[in-house]
Scaffold this motif. Structure first.
Motif, PDB file in Angstrom:
ATOM      1  N   PRO A 188     133.268  16.402 -34.553  1.00 14.32           N
ATOM      2  CA  PRO A 188     132.358  17.153 -35.607  1.00 14.32           C
ATOM      3  C   PRO A 188     131.150  15.965 -35.741  1.00 14.32           C
ATOM      4  O   PRO A 188     130.113  16.836 -36.126  1.00 14.32           O
ATOM      5  CB  PRO A 188     133.198  16.967 -36.562  1.00 14.32           C
ATOM      6  CG  PRO A 188     134.421  17.342 -36.095  1.00 14.32           C
ATOM      7  CD  PRO A 188     134.613  16.510 -35.106  1.00 14.32           C
ATOM      8  N   GLY A 189     131.069  14.878 -35.626  1.00  3.69           N
ATOM      9  CA  GLY A 189     129.996  14.087 -35.973  1.00  3.69           C
ATOM     10  C   GLY A 189     128.842  14.048 -34.894  1.00  3.69           C
ATOM     11  O   GLY A 189     127.926  13.690 -34.979  1.00  3.69           O
ATOM     12  N   LEU A 190     129.145  14.426 -33.785  1.00  2.00           N
ATOM     13  CA  LEU A 190     128.290  14.761 -32.578  1.00  2.00           C
ATOM     14  C   LEU A 190     127.799  16.097 -32.431  1.00  2.00           C
ATOM     15  O   LEU A 190     126.533  16.367 -32.211  1.00  2.00           O
ATOM     16  CB  LEU A 190     128.837  14.169 -31.217  1.00  2.00           C
ATOM     17  CG  LEU A 190     129.066  12.563 -31.358  1.00  2.00           C
ATOM     18  CD1 LEU A 190     129.663  12.422 -29.864  1.00  2.00           C
ATOM     19  CD2 LEU A 190     127.992  11.701 -31.715  1.00  2.00           C
ATOM     20  N   ARG A 191     128.661  16.976 -32.640  1.00  2.00           N
ATOM     21  CA  ARG A 191     128.394  18.369 -32.423  1.00  2.00           C
ATOM     22  C   ARG A 191     129.138  19.299 -33.553  1.00  2.00           C
ATOM     23  O   ARG A 191     130.243  19.220 -33.195  1.00  2.00           O
ATOM     24  CB  ARG A 191     128.534  18.933 -30.881  1.00  2.00           C
ATOM     25  CG  ARG A 191     128.069  19.941 -30.528  1.00  2.00           C
ATOM     26  CD  ARG A 191     128.218  20.450 -29.284  1.00  2.00           C
ATOM     27  NE  ARG A 191     127.691  21.651 -28.638  1.00  2.00           N
ATOM     28  CZ  ARG A 191     126.415  21.756 -28.314  1.00  2.00           C
ATOM     29  NH1 ARG A 191     125.616  21.050 -28.318  1.00  2.00           N
ATOM     30  NH2 ARG A 191     126.077  23.148 -27.951  1.00  2.00           N
ATOM     31  N   ALA A 192     128.544  19.889 -34.240  1.00  2.00           N
ATOM     32  CA  ALA A 192     129.154  20.766 -35.381  1.00  2.00           C
ATOM     33  C   ALA A 192     129.867  21.972 -34.829  1.00  2.00           C
ATOM     34  O   ALA A 192     129.488  22.766 -34.057  1.00  2.00           O
ATOM     35  CB  ALA A 192     128.089  21.307 -36.341  1.00  2.00           C
ATOM     36  N   SER A 198     130.442  28.533 -30.876  1.00  2.00           N
ATOM     37  CA  SER A 198     131.774  27.764 -31.021  1.00  2.00           C
ATOM     38  C   SER A 198     132.756  28.403 -32.079  1.00  2.00           C
ATOM     39  O   SER A 198     133.244  29.396 -31.729  1.00  2.00           O
ATOM     40  CB  SER A 198     131.402  26.220 -31.711  1.00  2.00           C
ATOM     41  OG  SER A 198     132.367  25.257 -31.842  1.00  2.00           O
ATOM     42  N   TRP A 199     132.967  27.792 -33.377  1.00  2.00           N
ATOM     43  CA  TRP A 199     133.794  28.721 -34.390  1.00  2.00           C
ATOM     44  C   TRP A 199     132.679  29.167 -35.452  1.00  2.00           C
ATOM     45  O   TRP A 199     133.444  30.080 -36.120  1.00  2.00           O
ATOM     46  CB  TRP A 199     134.495  27.440 -35.058  1.00  2.00           C
ATOM     47  CG  TRP A 199     135.434  26.644 -34.286  1.00  2.00           C
ATOM     48  CD1 TRP A 199     135.926  26.960 -32.680  1.00  2.00           C
ATOM     49  CD2 TRP A 199     136.430  25.830 -34.410  1.00  2.00           C
ATOM     50  NE1 TRP A 199     136.868  26.413 -32.368  1.00  2.00           N
ATOM     51  CE2 TRP A 199     137.122  25.600 -33.119  1.00  2.00           C
ATOM     52  CE3 TRP A 199     136.661  24.999 -35.567  1.00  2.00           C
ATOM     53  CZ2 TRP A 199     138.283  24.463 -33.234  1.00  2.00           C
ATOM     54  CZ3 TRP A 199     137.729  23.978 -35.533  1.00  2.00           C
ATOM     55  CH2 TRP A 199     138.117  23.831 -34.367  1.00  2.00           C
ATOM     56  N   GLY A 236     138.639  38.693 -42.450  1.00  2.00           N
ATOM     57  CA  GLY A 236     139.010  37.224 -42.682  1.00  2.00           C
ATOM     58  C   GLY A 236     139.197  36.537 -41.610  1.00  2.00           C
ATOM     59  O   GLY A 236     139.271  35.321 -41.546  1.00  2.00           O
ATOM     60  N   VAL A 237     139.429  37.075 -40.358  1.00  5.93           N
ATOM     61  CA  VAL A 237     139.726  36.491 -39.200  1.00  5.93           C
ATOM     62  C   VAL A 237     138.915  37.223 -37.926  1.00  5.93           C
ATOM     63  O   VAL A 237     138.380  38.328 -38.122  1.00  5.93           O
ATOM     64  CB  VAL A 237     140.984  36.644 -38.807  1.00  5.93           C
ATOM     65  CG1 VAL A 237     141.904  35.685 -39.965  1.00  5.93           C
ATOM     66  CG2 VAL A 237     141.689  38.121 -38.693  1.00  5.93           C
ATOM     67  N   TYR A 238     138.689  36.523 -36.888  1.00  5.99           N
ATOM     68  CA  TYR A 238     138.271  36.712 -35.741  1.00  5.99           C
ATOM     69  C   TYR A 238     139.190  36.550 -34.432  1.00  5.99           C
ATOM     70  O   TYR A 238     139.570  35.293 -34.467  1.00  5.99           O
ATOM     71  CB  TYR A 238     136.867  36.107 -35.518  1.00  5.99           C
ATOM     72  CG  TYR A 238     135.998  36.343 -34.213  1.00  5.99           C
ATOM     73  CD1 TYR A 238     135.332  37.471 -34.472  1.00  5.99           C
ATOM     74  CD2 TYR A 238     136.000  35.589 -33.089  1.00  5.99           C
ATOM     75  CE1 TYR A 238     134.685  38.278 -33.014  1.00  5.99           C
ATOM     76  CE2 TYR A 238     135.311  35.898 -31.945  1.00  5.99           C
ATOM     77  CZ  TYR A 238     134.773  37.305 -31.919  1.00  5.99           C
ATOM     78  OH  TYR A 238     134.158  37.789 -30.723  1.00  5.99           O
ATOM     79  N   TRP A 239     139.692  37.513 -33.849  1.00  9.57           N
ATOM     80  CA  TRP A 239     140.684  37.213 -32.910  1.00  9.57           C
ATOM     81  C   TRP A 239     140.322  37.999 -31.685  1.00  9.57           C
ATOM     82  O   TRP A 239     139.562  38.751 -31.280  1.00  9.57           O
ATOM     83  CB  TRP A 239     141.890  37.889 -33.114  1.00  9.57           C
ATOM     84  CG  TRP A 239     141.972  39.237 -33.869  1.00  9.57           C
ATOM     85  CD1 TRP A 239     141.672  39.730 -34.905  1.00  9.57           C
ATOM     86  CD2 TRP A 239     142.264  40.325 -32.849  1.00  9.57           C
ATOM     87  NE1 TRP A 239     141.834  41.329 -34.794  1.00  9.57           N
ATOM     88  CE2 TRP A 239     142.194  41.474 -33.513  1.00  9.57           C
ATOM     89  CE3 TRP A 239     142.585  40.366 -31.679  1.00  9.57           C
ATOM     90  CZ2 TRP A 239     142.359  42.750 -32.802  1.00  9.57           C
ATOM     91  CZ3 TRP A 239     142.820  41.602 -30.851  1.00  9.57           C
ATOM     92  CH2 TRP A 239     142.843  42.682 -31.647  1.00  9.57           C
ATOM     93  N   GLY A 240     140.988  37.243 -30.579  1.00 10.49           N
ATOM     94  CA  GLY A 240     141.092  37.902 -29.271  1.00 10.49           C
ATOM     95  C   GLY A 240     142.201  37.780 -28.567  1.00 10.49           C
ATOM     96  O   GLY A 240     143.098  36.986 -28.785  1.00 10.49           O
ATOM     97  N   VAL A 241     142.402  38.578 -27.405  1.00  7.77           N
ATOM     98  CA  VAL A 241     143.684  38.687 -26.405  1.00  7.77           C
ATOM     99  C   VAL A 241     143.068  38.367 -25.145  1.00  7.77           C
ATOM    100  O   VAL A 241     142.125  39.194 -24.528  1.00  7.77           O
ATOM    101  CB  VAL A 241     144.658  39.663 -26.729  1.00  7.77           C
ATOM    102  CG1 VAL A 241     145.734  39.706 -25.679  1.00  7.77           C
ATOM    103  CG2 VAL A 241     144.941  39.848 -28.152  1.00  7.77           C
TER     104      VAL A 241
END
Length: 286
Positions: A188-192, A198-199, A236-241
């Protein structure tokens, strides 16, 4: 400055066998602070459940945990632990170098083995460094559920992606062929982590993996459709299969809390164990 992990702190090895359809813990050995609680049966099923226990406050700076599991032919085992795996700061003082912690897991499944490896979430404290390695060797006709939830820190202490490094590697070999290889490195200190690509705005990551010759592209589609009915309108969530290269299905979930992520993974797990293996949903006492 970085220093290597200090020592092998905890080691746990267990071997399971089955006779006349009954699974038993054949042998095990352990070193402090790790141990196994007494195994027990799950309801009317002959599946054996075992709890890992850690007598320490968590994984401390420089600790190295090694977990080795061997599941014989036709065994049926569920492995979990009592509480979160807490990874403490990798510095012993503000001026000290980082002493990474490590957790190495090995699972070997023989023909017909059915294993559910479902630990509690992983909590990464401020300045934590965890290097994780998981190696899975499966014989043809074996089946493995594997789950993980990663937390970004202790919210009540204002920790949010303040850990130093989380590195995770997992390789799965099925019938002599490498069918899955995953690598994750978060600093996290180098790339949020909270950014597009990302998230995004989410903080907690959850994963459910199933490796089995029963897992194919059609199964992924059916599971995706079923989850859409259950959680399609959940903001509240983001999901995938997705379907792996061979013999595997992945459910990935992002959310803001464990309480958001865990129900999706649990629902997918229960659906898969019922549809593929005829096993009723489980509710584990912790």
């Amino acid at each position: 400055m970085r220093a290597p992990a200090l020592k092998l702190t905890g080691h746990l090895a267990a071997q399971f066998t089955a006779k006349d359809g009954v699974t038993q813990l054949r042998t095990h050995h352990q070193s402090y602070p790790l141990k196994l609680a007494k195994p027990f049966r799950l309801g009317q099923d002959e599946q054996l459940a075992v709890y890992m226990m850690d007598a320490s406050p968590g994984v401390l700076a420089g600790d190295r945990y090694e977990l080795s599991w061997s599941f014989g032919e036709q065994t049926s085992v569920l492995v979990t632990n009592q509480s979160y795996t807490k990874v403490h700061p990798a510095r012993t003082s503000p001026e000290a170098p980082l002493y990474p912690s490590a957790q190495c897991v090995s699972l070997v499944l023989e023909t017909g083995a059915y294993v559910e490896y479902m630990p509690e979430p992983l909590m990464l404290y401020k300045d934590a460094v965890l290097l994780g390695e998981t190696e899975v060797t499966m014989a043809a006709g074996s089946h493995l559920f594997w789950s993980e939830i990663v937390c970004p820190g202790r919210h009540q202490r204002g920790e949010l992606f303040q850990y130093d490094t989380y590195r995770n590697a997992m390789d799965v070999t099925y019938d002599g062929e490498l069918i899955y290889s995953a690598r994750q490195l978060v600093r996290p200190g180098l790339r949020a982590p909270q950014r597009i690509g990302s998230w995004d705005r989410y903080t907690h990551q959850g994963t459910l993996l199933l490796f089995s010759d029963k897992a194919d592209g059609q199964l992924s589609t059916l599971l995706r459709e079923w989850l859409a009915e259950q959680y399609g309108d959940t903001s509240g969530v983001y999901w995938g299969v997705s379907h792996t290269y061979k013999h595997g299905v992945i459910v990935s979930v992002l959310g803001m809390r464990v309480l958001d992520v865990e129900p999706v993974l649990t629902s997918a797990w229960h659906w898969l164990r019922q549809e593929l293996f005829g096993k009723a949903p489980l509710k584990l006492a912790k």
